[in-house]
Design a protein around this motif. Structure first.
Motif, PDB file in Angstrom:
ATOM      1  N   LYS A 167       0.829  -1.203   0.000  1.00 12.43           N
ATOM      2  CA  LYS A 167       0.000   0.000   0.000  1.00 12.43           C
ATOM      3  C   LYS A 167       0.865   1.254   0.000  1.00 12.43           C
ATOM      4  N   LYS A 168       1.919   1.269   0.813  1.00 11.37           N
ATOM      5  CA  LYS A 168       2.809   2.429   0.890  1.00 11.37           C
ATOM      6  C   LYS A 168       3.480   2.719  -0.449  1.00 11.37           C
ATOM      7  N   ARG A 169       3.793   1.694  -1.194  1.00 10.88           N
ATOM      8  CA  ARG A 169       4.580   1.856  -2.409  1.00 10.88           C
ATOM      9  C   ARG A 169       3.742   1.981  -3.678  1.00 10.88           C
ATOM     10  N   LEU A 170       2.607   1.302  -3.718  1.00  7.08           N
ATOM     11  CA  LEU A 170       1.795   1.315  -4.932  1.00  7.08           C
ATOM     12  C   LEU A 170       0.614   2.282  -4.878  1.00  7.08           C
ATOM     13  N   PHE A 171       0.320   2.807  -3.694  1.00  5.99           N
ATOM     14  CA  PHE A 171      -0.818   3.727  -3.573  1.00  5.99           C
ATOM     15  C   PHE A 171      -0.408   5.080  -2.997  1.00  5.99           C
ATOM     16  N   GLN A 172       0.884   5.403  -3.107  1.00  6.65           N
ATOM     17  CA  GLN A 172       1.347   6.716  -2.661  1.00  6.65           C
ATOM     18  C   GLN A 172       0.974   7.769  -3.705  1.00  6.65           C
ATOM     19  N   LYS A 173       0.871   9.013  -3.263  1.00  6.63           N
ATOM     20  CA  LYS A 173       0.521  10.103  -4.179  1.00  6.63           C
ATOM     21  C   LYS A 173       1.759  10.569  -4.930  1.00  6.63           C
ATOM     22  N   ILE A 174       1.669  10.531  -6.252  1.00 10.37           N
ATOM     23  CA  ILE A 174       2.725  11.062  -7.110  1.00 10.37           C
ATOM     24  C   ILE A 174       2.184  12.359  -7.700  1.00 10.37           C
ATOM     25  N   GLU A 175       2.476  13.455  -7.035  1.00  7.57           N
ATOM     26  CA  GLU A 175       1.890  14.730  -7.447  1.00  7.57           C
ATOM     27  C   GLU A 175       2.907  15.850  -7.265  1.00  7.57           C
ATOM     28  N   ASN A 176       3.150  16.583  -8.342  1.00 11.50           N
ATOM     29  CA  ASN A 176       4.078  17.707  -8.312  1.00 11.50           C
ATOM     30  C   ASN A 176       3.295  19.004  -8.128  1.00 11.50           C
ATOM     31  N   LYS A 177       3.503  19.649  -6.977  1.00 10.06           N
ATOM     32  CA  LYS A 177       2.804  20.909  -6.703  1.00 10.06           C
ATOM     33  C   LYS A 177       3.621  22.125  -7.134  1.00 10.06           C
ATOM     34  N   GLY A 178       4.837  21.852  -7.652  1.00 13.42           N
ATOM     35  CA  GLY A 178       5.691  22.936  -8.128  1.00 13.42           C
ATOM     36  C   GLY A 178       5.612  23.081  -9.635  1.00 13.42           C
ATOM     37  N   SER A 179       6.677  23.620 -10.215  1.00 14.59           N
ATOM     38  CA  SER A 179       6.724  23.826 -11.658  1.00 14.59           C
ATOM     39  C   SER A 179       7.068  22.527 -12.375  1.00 14.59           C
ATOM     40  N   LYS A 180       6.247  22.156 -13.358  1.00 15.44           N
ATOM     41  CA  LYS A 180       6.501  20.947 -14.122  1.00 15.44           C
ATOM     42  C   LYS A 180       7.521  21.185 -15.236  1.00 15.44           C
ATOM     43  N   GLU A 181       7.901  22.446 -15.427  1.00 15.93           N
ATOM     44  CA  GLU A 181       8.906  22.777 -16.425  1.00 15.93           C
ATOM     45  C   GLU A 181      10.314  22.587 -15.869  1.00 15.93           C
ATOM     46  N   GLU A 182      10.434  22.634 -14.544  1.00 11.54           N
ATOM     47  CA  GLU A 182      11.736  22.546 -13.895  1.00 11.54           C
ATOM     48  C   GLU A 182      12.257  21.105 -13.929  1.00 11.54           C
ATOM     49  N   LYS A 183      13.485  20.941 -14.407  1.00 11.66           N
ATOM     50  CA  LYS A 183      14.054  19.597 -14.516  1.00 11.66           C
ATOM     51  C   LYS A 183      14.482  19.068 -13.148  1.00 11.66           C
ATOM     52  N   THR A 184      14.366  17.749 -13.005  1.00 14.76           N
ATOM     53  CA  THR A 184      14.613  17.095 -11.718  1.00 14.76           C
ATOM     54  C   THR A 184      15.571  15.918 -11.913  1.00 14.76           C
ATOM     55  N   ILE A 185      16.294  15.593 -10.848  1.00 15.97           N
ATOM     56  CA  ILE A 185      17.169  14.419 -10.847  1.00 15.97           C
ATOM     57  C   ILE A 185      16.575  13.384  -9.891  1.00 15.97           C
ATOM     58  N   LEU A 186      16.388  12.162 -10.381  1.00 14.73           N
ATOM     59  CA  LEU A 186      15.926  11.060  -9.537  1.00 14.73           C
ATOM     60  C   LEU A 186      17.123  10.260  -9.065  1.00 14.73           C
ATOM     61  N   VAL A 187      17.260  10.101  -7.746  1.00 17.00           N
ATOM     62  CA  VAL A 187      18.313   9.275  -7.171  1.00 17.00           C
ATOM     63  C   VAL A 187      17.638   8.084  -6.505  1.00 17.00           C
ATOM     64  N   HIS A 188      17.867   6.890  -7.047  1.00 13.00           N
ATOM     65  CA  HIS A 188      17.210   5.697  -6.503  1.00 13.00           C
ATOM     66  C   HIS A 188      18.196   4.810  -5.764  1.00 13.00           C
ATOM     67  N   MET A 189      17.742   4.294  -4.620  1.00  8.82           N
ATOM     68  CA  MET A 189      18.582   3.391  -3.822  1.00  8.82           C
ATOM     69  C   MET A 189      17.691   2.378  -3.115  1.00  8.82           C
ATOM     70  N   SER A 190      18.314   1.330  -2.615  1.00 10.76           N
ATOM     71  CA  SER A 190      17.551   0.269  -1.983  1.00 10.76           C
ATOM     72  C   SER A 190      17.258   0.542  -0.513  1.00 10.76           C
ATOM     73  N   SER A 191      18.312   0.845   0.258  1.00  8.33           N
ATOM     74  CA  SER A 191      18.133   0.904   1.709  1.00  8.33           C
ATOM     75  C   SER A 191      19.004   1.990   2.336  1.00  8.33           C
ATOM     76  N   VAL A 192      19.008   2.025   3.665  1.00  7.35           N
ATOM     77  CA  VAL A 192      19.742   3.061   4.389  1.00  7.35           C
ATOM     78  C   VAL A 192      21.243   2.974   4.126  1.00  7.35           C
ATOM     79  N   GLY A 193      21.767   1.777   3.848  1.00  9.99           N
ATOM     80  CA  GLY A 193      23.188   1.624   3.538  1.00  9.99           C
ATOM     81  C   GLY A 193      23.574   2.392   2.288  1.00  9.99           C
TER      82      GLY A 193
END
Length: 198
Positions: free
Chosen positions: A30-56
């Motif tokens: 539920k936490k991962r598949l039903f979270q809100k994916i919503e950008n309340k800022g500017s959609k023109e502004e480019k973003t960097i996604l940093v993905h990782m598995s865990s706290v390590g």
């Protein structure tokens, strides 16, 4: 890719049945598949996604995150675990340039919405996690980098059993920055473009 997502569809059905009886599993998905994916800022502004598995992986990537923030970059940090999510929130929860999300388990539709909403131009994977949909969206929308990549002999043997699939996915990366010369050689055995591996 189509077959991969069809198989995931049937897997979801099995998970839904199991989650009826298992509260922990239900809460996890539920936490991962039903979270809100919503950008309340500017959609023109480019973003960097940093993905990782865990706290390590988060601890390993803090210098990178600090450097990106020092350049006033907008960052989304994607994490798999609850402990990692809590650790990131303690440090960056109030930072307006950082959005923290649970990794949406490579769900095609959630990732499609994430990349559309946040105009993600660069994706950085910490260590080597292979998620087919994530890699494809990352390459389609900008540049994909694997940082601190490692590949054990055991993992290499399993990858070689599906070499064609793994090679195709990993070659989507613009650069793969590995930990050692041994890791570099293992990546090359998969058949990756040598100039990509640093």
């Amino acid at each position: 890719m189509l077959l991969y997502n069809i198989l995931r569809f049937f897997l979801y059905g099995m998970i839904m049945i199991i989650s009826v009886f298992k509260k922990g599993i239900r809460k996890f998905f539920k936490k991962r598949l039903f979270q809100k994916i919503e950008n309340k800022g500017s959609k023109e502004e480019k973003t960097i996604l940093v993905h990782m598995s865990s706290v390590g992986e988060f601890n390993l990537s803090q210098e990178l995150i600090k450097r990106l923030l020092s350049k006033d970059e907008k960052i989304i940090i994607s994490i798999m675990t609850d402990t990692g999510f809590a650790a990131i929130n303690r440090i960056y929860g109030e930072n307006k340039n950082v959005k923290i999300i649970y990794f949406p388990l490579d769900d095609y539709f959630l990732l499609k919405k994430l990349y559309r909403e946040y105009n993600i131009a660069k994706t950085v994977i910490i260590e080597t996690e292979i998620w087919s949909n994530l890699y494809n969206f990352a390459a389609k929308n900008g540049d994909l980098f694997i940082v601190n990549g490692r590949l054990t002999e055991k993992k290499l043997k399993s990858y070689l059993k599906v070499k064609g699939f793994i090679k195709k996915i990993l070659n989507l990366a613009k650069k793969i920055m590995v930990q050692s010369e041994e890791d570099k050689k293992r990546y090359e055995k998969i058949g990756l473009e040598k100039e990509k591996i640093i």
